[in-house]
Design a protein around this motif. Structure first.
Motif, PDB file in Angstrom:
ATOM      1  N   PRO A  88       0.820  -1.230   0.000  1.00  0.00           N
ATOM      2  CA  PRO A  88       0.000   0.000   0.000  1.00  0.00           C
ATOM      3  C   PRO A  88       0.846   1.270   0.000  1.00  0.00           C
ATOM      4  CG  PRO A  88      -0.844  -1.594   1.584  1.00  0.00           C
ATOM      5  CD  PRO A  88       0.481  -2.100   1.141  1.00  0.00           C
ATOM      6  N   VAL A  92       0.971   4.315  -2.863  1.00  0.00           N
ATOM      7  CA  VAL A  92       0.903   5.757  -2.607  1.00  0.00           C
ATOM      8  C   VAL A  92       2.085   6.479  -3.251  1.00  0.00           C
ATOM      9  CG1 VAL A  92       1.052   7.511  -0.797  1.00  0.00           C
ATOM     10  CG2 VAL A  92      -0.445   5.521  -0.493  1.00  0.00           C
ATOM     11  N   GLY A 144      -1.399   2.751 -10.272  1.00  0.00           N
ATOM     12  CA  GLY A 144      -1.891   1.988  -9.138  1.00  0.00           C
ATOM     13  C   GLY A 144      -2.255   0.561  -9.510  1.00  0.00           C
ATOM     14  N   ALA A 168      -9.013   1.934  -1.745  1.00  0.00           N
ATOM     15  CA  ALA A 168      -7.687   2.497  -1.508  1.00  0.00           C
ATOM     16  C   ALA A 168      -7.160   3.196  -2.753  1.00  0.00           C
ATOM     17  CB  ALA A 168      -6.728   1.389  -1.071  1.00  0.00           C
ATOM     18  N   LEU A 169      -7.326   2.567  -3.914  1.00  0.00           N
ATOM     19  CA  LEU A 169      -6.876   3.177  -5.163  1.00  0.00           C
ATOM     20  C   LEU A 169      -7.621   4.472  -5.430  1.00  0.00           C
ATOM     21  CD1 LEU A 169      -5.221   3.082  -7.755  1.00  0.00           C
ATOM     22  CD2 LEU A 169      -6.973   1.613  -8.759  1.00  0.00           C
ATOM     23  N   VAL A 172      -6.256   7.240  -3.162  1.00  0.00           N
ATOM     24  CA  VAL A 172      -4.946   7.728  -3.612  1.00  0.00           C
ATOM     25  C   VAL A 172      -5.093   8.613  -4.851  1.00  0.00           C
ATOM     26  CG1 VAL A 172      -2.704   7.011  -4.520  1.00  0.00           C
ATOM     27  CG2 VAL A 172      -3.729   5.769  -2.617  1.00  0.00           C
ATOM     28  N   SER A 240      -4.710   3.924   3.244  1.00  0.00           N
ATOM     29  CA  SER A 240      -4.711   2.905   2.186  1.00  0.00           C
ATOM     30  C   SER A 240      -4.510   1.518   2.764  1.00  0.00           C
ATOM     31  CB  SER A 240      -3.610   3.221   1.164  1.00  0.00           C
ATOM     32  OG  SER A 240      -3.818   4.485   0.568  1.00  0.00           O
ATOM     33  N   ARG A 241      -3.580   1.400   3.721  1.00  0.00           N
ATOM     34  CA  ARG A 241      -3.366   0.092   4.361  1.00  0.00           C
ATOM     35  C   ARG A 241      -4.630  -0.391   5.057  1.00  0.00           C
ATOM     36  NH1 ARG A 241       1.818   2.356   5.956  1.00  0.00           N
ATOM     37  NH2 ARG A 241       3.451   1.356   4.693  1.00  0.00           N
ATOM     38  N   MET A 244      -7.212  -1.633   2.493  1.00  0.00           N
ATOM     39  CA  MET A 244      -6.824  -2.889   1.861  1.00  0.00           C
ATOM     40  C   MET A 244      -6.816  -4.047   2.866  1.00  0.00           C
ATOM     41  SD  MET A 244      -3.855  -1.398  -0.684  1.00  0.00           S
ATOM     42  CE  MET A 244      -3.799  -2.738  -1.854  1.00  0.00           C
ATOM     43  N   ILE A 253      -8.671   8.393   6.733  1.00  0.00           N
ATOM     44  CA  ILE A 253      -9.370   8.614   5.462  1.00  0.00           C
ATOM     45  C   ILE A 253      -9.903  10.035   5.383  1.00  0.00           C
ATOM     46  CG2 ILE A 253     -11.371   7.924   4.084  1.00  0.00           C
ATOM     47  CD1 ILE A 253     -10.999   5.096   5.227  1.00  0.00           C
ATOM     48  N   SER A 256      -7.055  12.536   4.923  1.00  0.00           N
ATOM     49  CA  SER A 256      -6.514  12.489   3.554  1.00  0.00           C
ATOM     50  C   SER A 256      -7.426  13.229   2.579  1.00  0.00           C
ATOM     51  CB  SER A 256      -6.340  11.036   3.116  1.00  0.00           C
ATOM     52  OG  SER A 256      -5.416  10.359   3.935  1.00  0.00           O
TER      53      SER A 256
END
Length: 278
Positions: A88, A92, A144, A168-169, A172, A240-241, A244, A253, A256
């Motif tokens: 992950p 990023v 990604g 997650a993708l 990002v 992201s981690r 996933m 989240i 971000s």
């Protein structure tokens, strides 16, 4: 006896003017349609120059293989264990590195006079900017996807499944879209594409390596551990981690997304103003 005849060029010009005058003027394209058109232009540039995809295909593969096989045993005890942590983060890092090329592409259009042609068109002024960044978002998705597919081949198994990986993708990509406005400002301020690339990577490299992408910050010294904790790239990697892994970290989240929105809110108007004045 001679008769006066009108020049052929004058007759043709008059006919063209009559035809234009008798035809209803087509409506101007809307903002969304214009922006999507310029986004498609970015895709066509990749079609004609496929080498532009090297940075989103070869480079991410090199990063993942290099760090996983060189440091996996030393940091996590095995490559498979380290892959669960680092993938992950490399996702990023690879996508964020690609955002630098948004400024490079804009500066290239500016120095070659393409921007002057865009200004002469009866379109929404920010459309070339927005469309270019929308086209770059496709590059982020490609970068990604390459990382995720390679990770699965190497043995990465996300607990969050397909939904977690796609979430997650998407996170990002949204963050990268906000960050790309920063490099667009650089693209309008600096004089050459090489200068934009050098300045962009000089800014993003320290932030990327001083993060939790490669190692757990708990092993770092106190002051450095604090910086890594507040680094937006670390927070994005954590988010992201968590997605996933199937255990979403809502705080990471939200932060971000807020950082992405703040970057766009601050640098989008600056980019638009510089674009109009250059």
């Amino acid at each position: 006896m001679s008769t006066a005849t009108a020049p052929i060029g004058s007759a043709d010009t008059a006919a063209v003017r009559r035809a234009i005058a008798s035809t209803e003027r087509p409506p101007r394209p809307g903002r969304l349609a214009t922006s999507l058109t310029f986004g498609w232009r970015g895709m066509l540039k990749v079609k004609h120059v496929p080498e532009q995809l090297l940075d989103v295909t070869i480079t991410p593969v090199m990063f993942l293989l290099l760090f996983a096989y060189l440091f996996g045993g030393a940091i996590a005890g095995s490559i498979s264990a380290y892959l669960q942590y680092i993938l992950p983060g490399v996702l990023v890092m690879s996508v964020l590195f690609t955002t630098v090329y948004s400024g490079v592409s804009l500066n290239t259009d500016l120095t070659k006079g393409v921007v002057d042609r865009f200004r002469s068109l009866p379109i929404w002024r920010p459309a070339p900017l927005l469309g270019s960044l929308l086209g770059d978002s496709v590059r982020y998705v490609i970068a990604g996807t390459v990382i995720i597919v390679l990770g699965v081949v190497l043995g990465y198994r996300p607990e969050g499944g397909v939904v977690g990986v796609l979430a997650a993708l998407a996170l990002v990509v949204v963050f990268s879209f906000g960050l790309s406005w920063v490099f667009s400002v650089l693209g309008l301020l600096l004089r050459s594409p090489n200068a934009v690339m050098n300045a962009g990577f000089m800014a993003i490299f320290p932030l990327t390596f001083l993060s939790n992408i490669f190692v757990d910050p708990a092993t770092l010294p106190g002051p450095l551990q604090w910086f890594v904790g507040v680094n937006p790239i670390s927070i994005l990697a954590t988010a992201s981690r968590s997605l996933m892994a199937g255990e979403p970290d809502l705080a990471a989240i939200v932060v971000s997304l807020a950082v992405a929105a703040a970057l766009a809110a601050v640098f989008l108007p600056i980019t638009t103003r510089l674009y109009r004045s250059r």
